[in-house]
Enzyme design. Structure first.
Site, PDB file in Angstrom:
ATOM      1  N   GLY A  94      37.829  37.131  41.941  1.00 35.12           N
ATOM      2  CA  GLY A  94      38.308  38.417  42.455  1.00 35.12           C
ATOM      3  C   GLY A  94      37.158  39.320  42.862  1.00 35.12           C
ATOM      4  O   GLY A  94      35.995  39.072  42.538  1.00 35.12           O
ATOM      5  N   GLY A 139      34.777  42.572  42.814  1.00 29.17           N
ATOM      6  CA  GLY A 139      34.305  43.489  41.783  1.00 29.17           C
ATOM      7  C   GLY A 139      33.139  42.957  40.985  1.00 29.17           C
ATOM      8  O   GLY A 139      32.744  41.794  41.087  1.00 29.17           O
ATOM      9  N   GLU A 164      39.087  34.760  48.192  1.00 29.07           N
ATOM     10  CA  GLU A 164      39.486  35.744  49.191  1.00 29.07           C
ATOM     11  C   GLU A 164      38.295  36.532  49.706  1.00 29.07           C
ATOM     12  O   GLU A 164      38.221  36.899  50.856  1.00 29.07           O
ATOM     13  CB  GLU A 164      40.568  36.681  48.632  1.00 29.07           C
ATOM     14  CG  GLU A 164      40.237  37.264  47.289  1.00 29.07           C
ATOM     15  CD  GLU A 164      41.415  37.989  46.636  1.00 29.07           C
ATOM     16  OE1 GLU A 164      42.539  37.929  47.155  1.00 29.07           O
ATOM     17  OE2 GLU A 164      41.201  38.628  45.608  1.00 29.07           O
ATOM     18  N   ASN A 215      43.492  50.207  42.068  1.00 31.23           N
ATOM     19  CA  ASN A 215      43.255  49.685  43.416  1.00 31.23           C
ATOM     20  C   ASN A 215      44.486  48.993  44.002  1.00 31.23           C
ATOM     21  O   ASN A 215      44.840  49.199  45.153  1.00 31.23           O
ATOM     22  CB  ASN A 215      42.101  48.672  43.404  1.00 31.23           C
ATOM     23  CG  ASN A 215      40.822  49.273  42.845  1.00 31.23           C
ATOM     24  OD1 ASN A 215      40.562  50.457  43.030  1.00 31.23           O
ATOM     25  ND2 ASN A 215      40.041  48.481  42.152  1.00 31.23           N
ATOM     26  N   GLY A 271      44.839  40.029  45.612  1.00 27.37           N
ATOM     27  CA  GLY A 271      45.237  38.629  45.700  1.00 27.37           C
ATOM     28  C   GLY A 271      45.449  37.989  44.340  1.00 27.37           C
ATOM     29  O   GLY A 271      45.752  36.794  44.265  1.00 27.37           O
ATOM     30  N   LYS A 320      35.004  52.978  28.096  1.00 27.75           N
ATOM     31  CA  LYS A 320      34.652  54.345  27.647  1.00 27.75           C
ATOM     32  C   LYS A 320      33.979  54.321  26.284  1.00 27.75           C
ATOM     33  O   LYS A 320      34.408  55.019  25.352  1.00 27.75           O
ATOM     34  CB  LYS A 320      35.901  55.252  27.604  1.00 27.75           C
ATOM     35  CG  LYS A 320      36.569  55.434  28.961  1.00 27.75           C
ATOM     36  CD  LYS A 320      36.973  56.874  29.215  1.00 27.75           C
ATOM     37  CE  LYS A 320      37.801  56.951  30.491  1.00 27.75           C
ATOM     38  NZ  LYS A 320      37.084  57.536  31.629  1.00 27.75           N
TER      39      LYS A 320
END
EC number: 2.8.3.18
Lengths: 497, 497
Positions: free
Chosen positions: A263, A265, A288, A378, A382, A402
């Site tokens: 993916g 990122g 993708e 976001n 896919g 965090k």
């Protein structure tokens, strides 16, 4: 400079300014724009649209491949141009407008939107705005660093605006493989049987009379937003390597693994980068988006072939790769996103899918999209195309966010994008949980032990134990408490209270 | 009587009693049994296994196609034989054992389990118990009223027990189409391009030396459990007809529609029966199970062809159809469930998928499996295979259950099997909501207005309004209240409080 990139004299006469092109976009139109993971997006016309809208307000439905660069979503959203937006975005300002309910965001599986569009299940695209590196004599369009939905947009639209980008290395021509499946129910098998199978053409064959305007551009893609690998992403890569080595050891794969999807990122990119130093070799990607890691794997001699719908690189990697794209060209294919993400091909090739979770629950359901269960990050992208049909579906996440105040492992995810059926392996920096063949009651202790941060072990174990004792069932839950960590975070700023 | 159904003399020597055959099943084994939606299940050996276990306890992992008839799951579960069970069941006693955590139930997409099995991602099947109507000279096995996972079980197992059912009409031979996709990553396209495409053989080609025992049986399948159509199911059929007519009117389909899948059970069956009096014609089915409605549509001249993995009929319909199966034979194919439910084919053919929801939420997420979010009903079955890849994914449900005390439309489903992305149209007896191209905030008012029972309109609208105002987001929810209807039902016996 640009003359050799527009091979038809008739079309050269259609060169206009971005402002003139933008004036073709009218209020209420459906606009299909190129752009997938910030790559190959139209760059000048959308900005001119926003400028125009400040004086003469208008609204459109904007369809793209996926996310755009150049703050285009921000600028259009702030100019009030976006009534509707699909199927994916990553922009902070647009996200805020979506979450305020001002922009209707239709979050879609990336392979599916153009199916619905071509089947007239969505309103038709009135105008397509497509970045190209070349327009042939017959009007056919050669895309740039992404294909996305550009082909179906251009073929389906009444009018086409082309942004001809002269900064694209001419060696990009030939990388694309444009193929549109037949209309159903008379569709044939889509013949991709290996990541390197070519089944289409290297350009988009459109009726040249539909080309209404051409705008000349030399603006490069926005660089990718990924952060460098850190200790946690390196640890995730290490655990995943360990998992794959076990698979090889047990005879389920050899050291070339199976074609890999990763993916968009930071985490997925870092995980792939981690494979540079793994013992695996002759890898293939059927993904993708290709990020820096793909080219690091090429350069390390680890990767044989990569197929995707876009190439999205950091500034440094782009400076190294794009001028030399010819060197990589015979190991690359860029496809329409419905083909890069086509369930048929994903199932056939036996893809290893590696996608990022925002949070996962103790039973292995995954939330990829909704912060706090309500606010869009976001989009599903896919991940659903791949996870449902993969040979092995892996989800990766850091165990906490965090600074430890949010646990990525919760009793129940507050929004479900991927059900337990589609999550085979869950990996955090602490370890991996192999969930294949396990019932929910077996998954929970394993996920807690292997993936959850130690600060949350007691809380999660206590919830699971009490849910089993007081409620029971296939998937024991105490509904009153299922979101107690989320609620605690909202009230106190920490899931630990 | 049975001699002509076992064409090899060598194999005739392997005829034994059910008790003897059952003795081949040992503690700890993985057993792969035929049977899909109560059709074509092994009937005698499993009961003999239960009898043996009462004296000499043992436990197995039981894999089937889907649900079994003849109380087999009940009897095995009560005899303590089942340690693990997958991928689907419908039995009350087994369900209770699962929900008590005594039997580990692995709920799987029906197309996927044998993929995992053949790829050695699950422990291998030690012994296959397969109902057959004929054993050829070379040992190849002709299944009966279902194919399910029988082929992969028989091919993968060390030993095979056959229950030869002499009550099956010999005309059944030739209906089956046995095809197993190649191992990945070297798989080819699966060449089904129409519901009537044949790609395989009419029997399961096994090594005859693996056939360890043959048991002679003449027990028919248990009849299906469906209830007759009622006002509500008739109304659902009417709304669906109205929806399809709108699709035809808008030029998206013609009156032959697209190939139809309908899930197991009363509602889906009644909906299809409703098509007998619709204006649609020359219909085709590409489904997992054929129920009474399929033959009603055949007899009404509405249906041209039906492909599935099983035939499950009521007693009356079975008495009418099975003796005359020859009359329907050239319009029927029974396939392995991974082919009837294969994502590649579902996407290619453009299936209209009609599946049943237990509950749906105001944003269109669907729970098909977990009562109260925790307790397993039957399993996800093939609904995920179909809904994700369908051309149009329809979910049907009655708006209320338990005389109005349960609303099937809730603020948030307490378990997600199908995300909003995979739910195109939601239908109750009150109307239909066409959700295509709508954002969650647009879906909610439509679902409430069209599908929810009037008694719940105010409650649901109030929740949605307050969620928008106080929390916001892409999918507004007040997490503290998201399950308030479920909690109220638990406390008071009614979601109305």
């Amino acid at each position: 400079m640009f003359e050799d990139r527009i091979q038809s004299e008739e079309l050269r006469a259609k060169i206009v300014s971005a402002d003139e092109a933008a004036s073709l976009v009218k209020d209420g139109m459906v606009v299909g724009m190129s752009g997938f993971t910030r790559a190959g997006d139209a760059k000048l016309v959308p900005h001119a649209m926003a400028k125009r809208a400040k004086k003469h307000p208008f609204k459109i439905s904007l369809l793209t491949g996926a996310s755009l660069g150049h703050d285009t979503d921000k600028i259009l959203s702030e100019a009030g141009v976006l009534a509707r937006r699909m199927p994916f975005q990553v922009d902070t300002a647009l996200r805020a407008a979506i979450n305020r309910g001002e922009v209707m965001f239709i979050d879609e599986h990336l392979s599916e939107m153009v199916e619905q569009l071509r089947a007239h299940q969505l309103p038709p695209v009135n105008i397509a705005i497509i970045e190209a590196m070349m327009i042939h004599k017959d009007g056919s369009i050669v895309p740039t660093t992404s294909v996305g939905n550009s082909a179906s947009f251009a073929l389906g639209a009444d009018k086409i605006i082309i942004e001809l980008n002269t900064s694209i290395n001419p060696d990009f021509e030939g990388i694309h493989d444009i193929y549109i499946p037949e209309a159903r129910p008379n569709r044939k098998p889509v013949g991709v049987v290996k990541p390197d199978t070519r089944i289409g053409t290297t350009s988009i064959k459109v009726d040249k009379n539909k080309i209404a305007a051409i705008v000349i551009s030399d603006v490069p893609d926005s660089p990718s937003l990924i952060s460098p690998a850190d200790d946690a992403t390196n640890a995730i890569a290490r655990h995943l390597t360990e998992f794959f080595l076990k698979e090889v050891d047990q005879g389920r794969m050899d050291m070339t693994l199976s074609p890999i999807q990763a993916g968009i990122g930071t985490i997925a990119n870092a995980v792939l980068t981690g494979f540079v130093n793994s013992p695996f070799h002759n890898l293939q990607m059927y993904s993708e988006v290709l990020q820096d890691s793909t080219f690091e794997l090429f350069d390390a001699g680890k990767l044989d072939f990569a197929s995707a719908s876009s190439i999205t690189l950091s500034e440094a990697c782009a400076a190294r790769v794009f001028p030399n794209i010819g060197r990589y060209k015979d190991r690359l294919i860029l496809r329409p996103q419905e083909i890069s993400n086509y369930p048929e091909i994903i199932r056939r090739l036996g893809i290893i899918a590696i996608n990022t979770a925002l949070e996962a629950d103790i039973y292995g359901n995954v939330n990829s999209t909704h912060v706090g269960g309500t606010h869009m990050m976001n989009g599903i992208g896919g991940s659903g195309d791949f996870a449902r049909n993969a040979y092995i579906s892996v989800f990766v996440t850091k165990s906490v966010a965090k600074g430890g105040k949010i646990s990525s492992i919760v009793p129940m995810v507050a929004h479900v994008d991927h059900t337990e059926h589609d999550v085979d392996v869950l990996v955090t920096e602490l370890g991996y949980a192999d969930l294949r063949g396990l019932a929910p009651r077996e998954r929970a202790p394993l996920i807690i032990e292997k993936c959850a941060h130690p600060d949350y072990h007691d809380i999660l174990r206590d919830y699971f134990d009490r849910a089993c004792k007081t409620v029971g069932g296939q998937t024991p839950h105490i509904l009153e408490e299922a979101f107690s960590l989320h609620e605690k975070f909202k009230k106190t700023g920490s899931m630990l209270g």
